[in-house]
Design a protein around this motif. Structure first.
Motif, short mmCIF file in Angstrom:
data_model
loop_
_atom_site.label_atom_id
_atom_site.label_comp_id
_atom_site.label_asym_id
_atom_site.label_seq_id
_atom_site.Cartn_x
_atom_site.Cartn_y
_atom_site.Cartn_z
N SER A 259 92.57 4.68 31.91
CA SER A 259 93.89 5.42 31.73
C SER A 259 94.33 6.40 32.88
CB SER A 259 94.14 5.91 30.32
OG SER A 259 93.50 7.17 30.22
N LEU B 123 98.01 3.02 31.19
CA LEU B 123 96.67 2.23 31.96
C LEU B 123 97.22 2.46 33.32
CD1 LEU B 123 96.22 -0.99 30.38
CD2 LEU B 123 95.08 0.81 29.99
N ARG C 178 98.05 3.71 26.00
CA ARG C 178 96.97 3.14 26.62
C ARG C 178 96.64 1.77 26.05
NH1 ARG C 178 95.06 8.30 25.35
NH2 ARG C 178 93.19 8.52 24.39
#
Length: 222
Positions: free
Chosen positions: A49, A70, A100
């Protein structure tokens, strides 16, 4: 002299009672975890991330559900893991509601042509208290405390046993809802590793000793 002796005895009794309560709580959490599971469970840690690349702890839902998704590399990590795995399109996907993990779930669903993604707050990142938005080197301070006491909440950190409790409730729910299904749980490092202690019937304080799940990697629980 006699009064001092009585006070010492009372303090020891209180301490003994506190220790007994902690032990009972730990036993209760483990006994609540379902046995003879009807479903097969897999865990997938989110891909790299934006927080990972700047070594930043992001555990507050108010931030993590909206920011720090991400990286490109993170998406590739997830794609590679799924392509090498035994996961098929009939798998049921549950993920944390952090950005994420939701983006990780979308990568998985796209690869498997699986449209349905379930979110669960029980899969959220462990809350790291005063260390939230601080450097990730602070994890080591927290984990050192975990090994001594899985109930520790020093620095306002969510205890290991609280994470175990919410994960136990999740597995109980999934066991009631499904039968003979394969279920993928997309979550965070500590959360997935703490869940592993439940599947292995080990103390929560072992969560860093048993396994380390890197970003974008998968674990087979049972």
């Amino acid at each position: 002299m006699q009064l001092t002796s009585i006070l010492k005895s009372s303090i020891l009794n209180i301490l003994d009672e506190s220790i007994r309560l902690i032990i009972l709580k730990k036993i209760l959490i483990q006994t609540m975890f379902p046995k003879n599971l009807k479903n097969t469970y897999y865990g997938l840690r989110h891909g790299e991330s934006e927080a990972n690349i700047i070594s930043k702890i992001v555990s507050n839902p108010k931030i993590g559900t909206k920011q720090y998704g991400l990286t490109v590399k993170g998406g590739i990590q997830v794609k590679n893991t799924i392509q090498k795995s035994r996961i098929q399109k009939d798998i049921i996907i549950y993920c944390s509601d952090f950005l994420r993990t939701k983006q990780t779930a979308k990568v998985v669903s796209s690869l498997l042509n699986q449209q349905k993604i379930h979110t669960s707050i029980r899969l959220r990142e462990r809350f790291f208290g005063i260390f939230d938005e601080k450097n990730s080197s602070n994890y080591n301070k927290i984990w050192a405390g975990d090994q001594k006491d899985s109930f520790q909440t020093e620095h306002n950190v969510e205890s290991v046993d609280n994470v175990r409790k919410r994960l136990t409730y999740l597995i109980q729910y999934l066991e009631r809802k499904y039968k003979n299904k394969k279920i993928l749980l997309i979550s965070h490092g500590d959360t997935l590793q703490i869940l592993y202690t439940l599947f292995q019937n080990k103390p929560g304080s072992y969560h860093r000793r048993l396994i380390t799940i890197k970003t974008g990697k998968m674990i087979y629980y049972n």
